[in-house]
Design a protein around this motif. Structure first.
Motif, mmCIF file in Angstrom:
data_model
loop_
_atom_site.group_PDB
_atom_site.id
_atom_site.type_symbol
_atom_site.label_atom_id
_atom_site.label_comp_id
_atom_site.label_asym_id
_atom_site.label_seq_id
_atom_site.Cartn_x
_atom_site.Cartn_y
_atom_site.Cartn_z
ATOM 1 N N THR A 4 -38.027 35.690 22.974
ATOM 2 C CA THR A 4 -38.822 36.906 23.279
ATOM 3 C C THR A 4 -37.732 38.212 23.827
ATOM 4 N N GLY A 5 -38.205 39.229 23.653
ATOM 5 C CA GLY A 5 -37.343 40.293 23.907
ATOM 6 C C GLY A 5 -38.029 40.332 25.600
ATOM 7 N N PRO A 6 -37.532 41.693 26.254
ATOM 8 C CA PRO A 6 -38.236 41.811 27.418
ATOM 9 C C PRO A 6 -39.806 41.808 27.718
ATOM 10 N N MET A 7 -40.276 41.098 28.520
ATOM 11 C CA MET A 7 -41.632 41.235 28.551
ATOM 12 C C MET A 7 -42.183 42.027 29.627
ATOM 13 N N GLU A 8 -43.542 42.430 29.661
ATOM 14 C CA GLU A 8 -44.111 43.384 30.485
ATOM 15 C C GLU A 8 -44.557 42.504 31.698
ATOM 16 N N ILE A 9 -43.596 42.376 32.574
ATOM 17 C CA ILE A 9 -43.805 41.663 33.938
ATOM 18 C C ILE A 9 -43.070 42.523 35.056
ATOM 19 N N ASP A 10 -43.281 42.250 36.211
ATOM 20 C CA ASP A 10 -42.936 42.846 37.392
ATOM 21 C C ASP A 10 -41.468 43.204 37.617
ATOM 22 N N HIS A 20 -41.990 24.216 28.021
ATOM 23 C CA HIS A 20 -41.127 24.138 28.983
ATOM 24 C C HIS A 20 -41.155 25.778 29.377
ATOM 25 N N THR A 21 -41.668 26.362 30.139
ATOM 26 C CA THR A 21 -41.735 27.841 30.250
ATOM 27 C C THR A 21 -41.247 28.197 31.616
ATOM 28 N N ALA A 22 -40.151 27.535 32.269
ATOM 29 C CA ALA A 22 -39.662 27.960 33.395
ATOM 30 C C ALA A 22 -38.770 29.504 33.465
ATOM 31 N N LEU A 23 -39.132 30.321 34.420
ATOM 32 C CA LEU A 23 -38.648 31.612 34.502
ATOM 33 C C LEU A 23 -38.016 31.891 35.876
ATOM 34 N N HIS A 24 -36.813 32.071 35.835
ATOM 35 C CA HIS A 24 -36.274 32.592 36.976
ATOM 36 C C HIS A 24 -35.347 33.870 36.640
ATOM 37 N N LEU A 25 -35.813 35.080 36.923
ATOM 38 C CA LEU A 25 -35.337 36.256 36.473
ATOM 39 C C LEU A 25 -34.898 36.848 37.612
ATOM 40 N N ARG A 26 -33.537 37.010 37.711
ATOM 41 C CA ARG A 26 -33.080 38.077 38.893
ATOM 42 C C ARG A 26 -32.019 38.946 38.304
ATOM 43 N N PRO A 27 -31.855 40.331 38.740
ATOM 44 C CA PRO A 27 -30.797 41.217 38.302
ATOM 45 C C PRO A 27 -29.613 40.791 39.238
ATOM 46 N N GLY A 28 -28.503 41.054 38.668
ATOM 47 C CA GLY A 28 -27.349 41.180 39.709
ATOM 48 C C GLY A 28 -26.127 41.437 38.635
ATOM 49 N N SER A 86 -35.222 33.497 26.120
ATOM 50 C CA SER A 86 -34.919 34.927 25.866
ATOM 51 C C SER A 86 -33.864 35.122 24.667
ATOM 52 N N ILE A 87 -34.019 36.379 23.944
ATOM 53 C CA ILE A 87 -33.129 36.596 23.008
ATOM 54 C C ILE A 87 -31.872 36.645 23.584
ATOM 55 N N PHE A 88 -31.546 36.689 24.918
ATOM 56 C CA PHE A 88 -30.257 37.087 25.723
ATOM 57 C C PHE A 88 -29.635 35.483 25.669
ATOM 58 N N ALA A 89 -30.328 34.411 25.099
ATOM 59 C CA ALA A 89 -29.587 33.178 25.219
ATOM 60 C C ALA A 89 -28.389 33.380 24.024
ATOM 61 N N HIS A 90 -28.420 34.264 23.188
ATOM 62 C CA HIS A 90 -27.477 34.521 22.401
ATOM 63 C C HIS A 90 -26.370 35.581 22.562
ATOM 64 N N LEU A 91 -26.712 36.424 23.417
ATOM 65 C CA LEU A 91 -25.781 37.627 23.840
ATOM 66 C C LEU A 91 -26.057 37.926 25.355
ATOM 67 N N TYR A 98 -28.938 35.053 34.447
ATOM 68 C CA TYR A 98 -30.171 34.792 33.489
ATOM 69 C C TYR A 98 -29.559 34.678 32.172
ATOM 70 N N SER A 99 -28.890 35.262 31.617
ATOM 71 C CA SER A 99 -28.394 35.086 30.217
ATOM 72 C C SER A 99 -27.539 33.962 30.296
ATOM 73 N N ALA A 100 -26.860 33.462 30.938
ATOM 74 C CA ALA A 100 -26.107 32.215 31.087
ATOM 75 C C ALA A 100 -26.925 31.092 31.029
ATOM 76 N N THR A 101 -28.057 31.219 31.831
ATOM 77 C CA THR A 101 -28.969 30.236 32.082
ATOM 78 C C THR A 101 -29.642 30.022 30.736
ATOM 79 N N GLN A 102 -30.157 30.881 30.061
ATOM 80 C CA GLN A 102 -30.730 31.052 28.692
ATOM 81 C C GLN A 102 -29.826 30.304 27.587
#
Length: 414
Positions: free
Chosen positions: A351-357, A248-256, A308-313, A321-325
């Motif tokens: 994972t920590g922050p990945m090298e993505i757009d 399960h690799t779903a990724l929905h990452l948006r700042p806000g 993401s590591i931000f599943a913990h914090l 995104y953190s709440a989803t994790q």
């Protein structure tokens, strides 16, 4: 001595699917100290902080100085076999299916003498390498292999019970648009996976790596919208009984910001794909995978959650995104409890922050998607429950365990 496992024959559909039988699951509270090390692929035993004596089996006090100041710490894994016993008959139904079993007394270089399962070609006097693993009941056990020579144990059914090696298995990756997907498909095929099925939502949209994925050979792209129950159900009807490893690799990452009016929509979209998508997968794929967990060479083996590591914090600026994790981590823990005893492992890869757009504004270090892919396959081969990928993730784990408030304040400065 090469003992590479041959590709298993296709299962006869007229034969009964073997029902899962869990191994004995009782352990003392002290013995549970080894569980974390086994879950992370480390070899660790109880070590006295006063006299540095390494002890086994697990105790509440040091056998040498009687101190209660014991910690589970990494130790040398090498040792020498004193004697080997072959067990032909067992009183436990689980072990009857795996007879005969080979067990040995091993003097470890770090001091204690242990009892461990060993590979069939191990003999008295041989140098071996010991490793900690989790059995199908989620409890720690020790397995030993020859120190020099072929490290492959695929032909030993006892070893296959302790890992989820992709070799000859059929895999499903749920998010074809995740940057990890292409290197992950390559890594799975390089590890010997028989087939990799990749779910893609809205395939009519531009999909840059589609041609590269199809060019890999044993890869099939299928329609899968994790936010649509009918889409997940349709895929499960075709591939539910053919999926050995689900990733399960779903990724929905948006700042806000939390105070932004659009944050509610972002959070809803992220939850639909990641958390509710996982629930839909569990509803449609979970029961059949759990029922196939003991089906010998044709069994379901693992469920992988890429987190993401931000599943913990929580990560300031990426609150939704953190709440989803965090919700996905809770889901993973619940799924592991429900899969317990079935033989299907639940692996969390942080994972920590990945090298993505979406994260190009962040300075290095960042983890490459290819590194994440390789670590996922390595964790499956080791039968782990938890793998932290990259320098940032490993540093986060140590600092979070020591003082979560310190790292929370540090994130405020980013």
């Amino acid at each position: 001595m090469s003992i590479q496992r041959q590709r298993p024959p296709r299962k006869n559909p007229l034969q009964r699917t073997t029902a899962p039988l869990p191994p004995p699951a009782r352990r003392s509270r002290a013995a549970q100290g080894l569980t974390r090390a086994a879950a992370q692929g480390q070899f660790a035993l109880h070590t006295c902080q006063n006299c540095q004596t390494v002890s086994y089996p697990a105790r509440d006090a040091c056998p040498k100085c009687l101190s209660e100041n014991l910690v589970v710490a990494a130790v040398q894994s090498g040792g020498t076999i004193l004697s080997v016993t072959t067990i032909q008959i067992s009183g436990e139904p689980y072990f009857r299916r795996l007879a005969p079993a080979r067990q040995a007394l091993i003097v470890l270089d770090c001091g204690p003498t242990i009892v461990a399962e060993v590979r069939p070609d191990c003999v008295s006097g041989m140098r071996v390498h010991a490793s900690l693993h989790l059995d199908k009941a989620g409890q720690p056990v020790i397995y030993a292999r020859p120190e020099n020579g072929d490290a492959n144990s695929d032909a030993d059914p006892h070893w296959r019970e302790l890992v989820a090696d992709p070799l000859h298995r059929r895999c499903l990756i749920t998010d074809g648009r995740n940057p990890v997907t292409l290197p992950l498909a390559k890594s799975l095929l390089a590890a010997g996976a028989a087939k990799v099925v990749i779910g893609v939502s809205e395939r009519w949209k531009p999909f840059a790596v589609a041609a590269k994925l199809e060019a890999l050979g044993a890869v099939e792209l299928v329609d899968l919208d994790l936010a649509d129950d009918q889409s997940v159900s349709a895929l499960a009807s075709d591939y539910g009984a053919k999926t050995d490893i689900l990733l399960h690799t779903a990724l929905h990452l948006r700042p806000g910001s939390l105070m932004s009016g659009a944050e509610l929509l972002k959070a809803r979209d992220a939850m639909e794909v990641s958390y509710f998508g996982a629930l839909r997968l569990a509803h449609h794929f979970g029961p059949v995978m759990r029922s196939r967990g003991a089906d010998r060479d044709n069994s379901a083996a693992a469920w992988v959650n890429l987190l993401s590591i931000f599943a913990h914090l929580s990560w300031p600026g990426f609150a939704a995104y953190s709440a989803t994790q965090a919700a996905s981590l809770s889901f993973s823990q619940a799924l592991r409890a429900e899969m317990r005893g079935s033989g299907v492992r639940v692996l969390d890869v942080f994972t920590g922050p990945m090298e993505i757009d979406w994260l190009e504004h962040l300075p290095p270090p960042k983890v490459q998607p290819s590194a994440v892919a390789n670590e996922i396959v390595a964790a499956l081969k080791g039968g782990e429950e938890e793998r932290w990928v990259g320098d940032v993730a490993k540093d986060f784990r140590e600092r979070f365990a020591a003082n979560p408030k310190e790292i929370e304040r540090d994130l405020w400065q980013q």
